[in-house]
Design a protein around this motif. Structure first.
Motif, PDB file in Angstrom:
ATOM      1  N   LYS A 158      28.209 -14.419 -16.221  1.00 34.09           N
ATOM      2  CA  LYS A 158      28.576 -15.603 -15.443  1.00 34.09           C
ATOM      3  C   LYS A 158      30.072 -15.499 -15.115  1.00 34.09           C
ATOM      4  N   LEU A 173      33.557 -23.383  -9.200  1.00 30.96           N
ATOM      5  CA  LEU A 173      32.130 -23.047  -9.214  1.00 30.96           C
ATOM      6  C   LEU A 173      31.848 -22.067 -10.341  1.00 30.96           C
ATOM      7  N   ILE A 175      29.148 -19.015 -11.066  1.00 30.12           N
ATOM      8  CA  ILE A 175      28.157 -18.236 -10.313  1.00 30.12           C
ATOM      9  C   ILE A 175      27.656 -17.063 -11.163  1.00 30.12           C
ATOM     10  N   HIS A 176      26.517 -16.471 -10.730  1.00 31.59           N
ATOM     11  CA  HIS A 176      26.013 -15.289 -11.443  1.00 31.59           C
ATOM     12  C   HIS A 176      25.493 -14.226 -10.476  1.00 31.59           C
ATOM     13  N   LYS A 177      25.598 -14.487  -9.159  1.00 33.75           N
ATOM     14  CA  LYS A 177      25.188 -13.488  -8.163  1.00 33.75           C
ATOM     15  C   LYS A 177      26.347 -13.220  -7.218  1.00 33.75           C
ATOM     16  N   GLN A 180      26.746 -15.309  -4.201  1.00 39.30           N
ATOM     17  CA  GLN A 180      27.253 -16.693  -4.326  1.00 39.30           C
ATOM     18  C   GLN A 180      28.782 -16.768  -4.186  1.00 39.30           C
ATOM     19  N   MET A 181      29.423 -15.611  -4.121  1.00 46.03           N
ATOM     20  CA  MET A 181      30.881 -15.577  -4.045  1.00 46.03           C
ATOM     21  C   MET A 181      31.353 -16.233  -2.741  1.00 46.03           C
ATOM     22  N   LEU A 242      23.807 -23.711 -13.631  1.00 45.22           N
ATOM     23  CA  LEU A 242      25.198 -23.376 -13.286  1.00 45.22           C
ATOM     24  C   LEU A 242      25.830 -24.331 -12.277  1.00 45.22           C
ATOM     25  N   SER A 243      25.020 -25.005 -11.493  1.00 45.64           N
ATOM     26  CA  SER A 243      25.590 -25.920 -10.489  1.00 45.64           C
ATOM     27  C   SER A 243      25.909 -27.296 -11.083  1.00 45.64           C
TER      28      SER A 243
END
Length: 540
Positions: A158, A173, A175-177, A180-181, A242-243
């Motif tokens: 993460k 934020l 994120i984990h992908k 999503q950056m 995560l959100s």
């Protein structure tokens, strides 16, 4: 009834006398339980505080109790709690004025600069000393390094994304992908501390109040209390959560919007989503945690982080500030504990929020600001400093003025410059050699030592963490050595356990007026240095 209650409050003198002769007193700031005596009208007219749109109520109330009148336009104010300025703005400060910032502290106050400076320290001194901050990348310049670290970390990582100069959780934020950056730049991307220490299932962080009264010499204080801010949703490590900002962010400004948020007005209670730091120590202590050791680790982080800003601040002070008296600064350090109770620094605030919405906030911040203003050492200026002269009609009123002006670096005598150069240019300085810095005390040495002891005596609930009897280990982290840091370090090592002796010595020297300048050979080092050089030459 109110008037009667006010009359019941204990009256305190308006001025705190120096521990030493021929050094002016400082103004006294009280808690709401005390009242402060009125100074004579002529001195009272000088008590002006410059208001700013960001001056918090807790500051307004504290200066008001010491009979300061607030002003927006005048140029003869003594104190201001305002915005950080660009460095050239500090040139406008008079020698009698005090602003709550130093030039250049954004070098730790901006998230990107903080990580850059701590990373530089880590490269120079190693991870053993500088491993208290998460792996961090600043975009766009670190994009390739981030991509590599991302790929090396596997799929279950993460990352937390932060704008470099935002506050109150805005724009953050988790994120984990890679997809999503955010495309917006610049950004700070940090490895997320995904295994935080939890209390009742909730994540939390600590707001630690750190106060720097001077950068040369460096003097750092830490307040004994602080705040513990909880996320208002129980923590889950699931990627699906995560959100949820109420779970992953601890900012009060974020969590107060949650309908589940529970406030807490009791600074002794472990309840709700905000506690006093002292309540946390009690709670952890009851679980068998060594809170003293934890506090020492936090102090270590604070000292090293402030030192990371030191070269920038001192170079800007030299160019933009007439007197070191004019600057002081309160920092809000945000610290998080991981599952092993290791403290990690998240960020440093150069304008920490002092809004006091609850009795808990008032209890912590009210006491802290009162102690800070006493530590700051506000003086009534002398006639040389401002257009409004101090009366010399009587000895009692003239003694209220800051009659002994601070000597600037340019006032150093040739002898003092020689002494400083001598102690800063030795390649192999052992402890015996460094201890000899106290053998002959010059006028500037005495002035700095007296100022430091006076300040220490006004500390209230602040603890001075640099210099201290054990702070010599930090001297190697300075980009360039400073003579006055060496002097204070040796003074603390010699006299920490015998303050009475050190204060008696300085009293004797101040009574003779040594701190004001002297031609007495007993306070000149040139002969001593010549002797030392001759001995060294003979030995070699």
């Amino acid at each position: 009834m109110l008037l009667e209650a006010e009359d019941d409050r204990e009256e305190q003198p308006a001025l705190v006398p120096s521990l030493f002769p021929l050094i002016p007193p400082t103004l006294y700031f009280s808690t709401a339980k005390e009242k402060v005596e009125l100074l004579p009208a002529e001195q009272r007219r000088q008590l002006k505080w410059k208001m700013s749109s960001v001056t918090p109520n807790v500051v307004k109330h504290t200066v008001g109790r010491s009979h300061f009148k607030t002003t927006k336009k005048s140029h003869d104010w003594l104190g201001c709690w305002g915005h950080h300025m660009k460095s050239p703005g500090f040139k406008t400060l008079g020698e009698h004025q005090k602003l709550n910032h130093f030039p250049g502290t954004f070098q730790i106050g901006r998230k990107d600069r903080l990580w850059r400076n701590l990373s530089k320290m880590q490269v120079r001194f190693g991870k053993q000393e500088f491993s208290f901050f998460p792996k961090t990348f600043i975009l766009p310049q670190d994009i390739k390094l981030l991509r590599k670290a991302w790929e090396d970390s596997g799929s279950k990582q993460k990352w937390i994304i932060k704008p470099p100069a935002s506050a109150r959780g805005i724009g953050i934020l988790v994120i984990h992908k890679w997809s999503q950056m955010p495309r917006k730049r610049p950004l700070l991307v940090q490895k997320y501390l995904h295994k935080p220490y939890l209390i009742s299932g909730n994540k939390f962080d600590l707001r630690i109040y750190v106060y720097v009264t001077s950068y040369d010499p460096l003097r750092i204080y830490i307040f004994s209390d602080g705040l513990v801010r909880f996320a208002s949703c129980k923590y889950s490590s699931s990627m699906k959560t995560l959100s949820n900002k109420f779970m992953h962010l601890t900012n009060y400004s974020v969590n107060k919007k949650n309908s589940e948020y529970q406030s807490n007005s009791d600074d002794k209670a472990c309840q709700g989503h905000k506690w006093a730091l002292k309540a946390l120590w009690q709670f952890l202590g009851s679980k068998g945690v060594d809170t003293s050791l934890l506090w020492e680790k936090i102090k270590d982080i604070v000292i090293k982080t402030v030192i990371a800003s030191e070269p920038y601040v001192n170079s800007l002070m030299k160019v933009n500030v007439r007197s070191s008296y004019s600057c002081h600064e309160l920092f809000g350090f945000d610290i998080m504990l991981d599952e092993n109770l290791k403290p990690w620094i998240l960020e440093v605030n150069i304008s920490p929020s002092l809004h006091s919405n609850t009795a808990l906030d008032v209890a912590v911040k009210g006491q802290m600001i009162r102690d800070l203003l006493n530590l700051a050492g506000f003086r009534i200026p002398s006639r040389d400093d401002v257009a409004t002269p101090c009366s010399s009609a009587s000895s009692s009123t003239s003694s209220l003025c800051g009659g002994t002006r601070e000597r600037s670096r340019s006032d150093l005598s040739a002898d003092e410059k020689v002494k400083r150069a001598f102690y800063l240019t030795q390649r192999y300085a052992d402890q015996d050699f460094l201890a000899s810095v106290l053998d002959v005390l010059t006028p500037e040495d005495v002035r700095v030592l007296a100022e430091t002891e006076d300040e220490f005596s006004r500390r209230g609930e602040f603890e001075r963490i640099f210099p201290s009897p054990s702070s010599s280990r930090y001297l190697r982290f300075f980009e360039c050595p400073r003579y006055v840091n060496i002097l204070l370090d040796q003074w603390e090592q010699k006299y920490w356990n015998n303050k009475t002796k050190s204060i008696d010595l300085l009293r004797t020297l101040c009574q003779k007026g040594v701190h004001l300048g002297t031609c007495d050979p007993a306070h000149m080092v040139i002969h001593l240095i010549n002797q030392k050089e001759n001995k060294r030459n003979e030995a070699s």
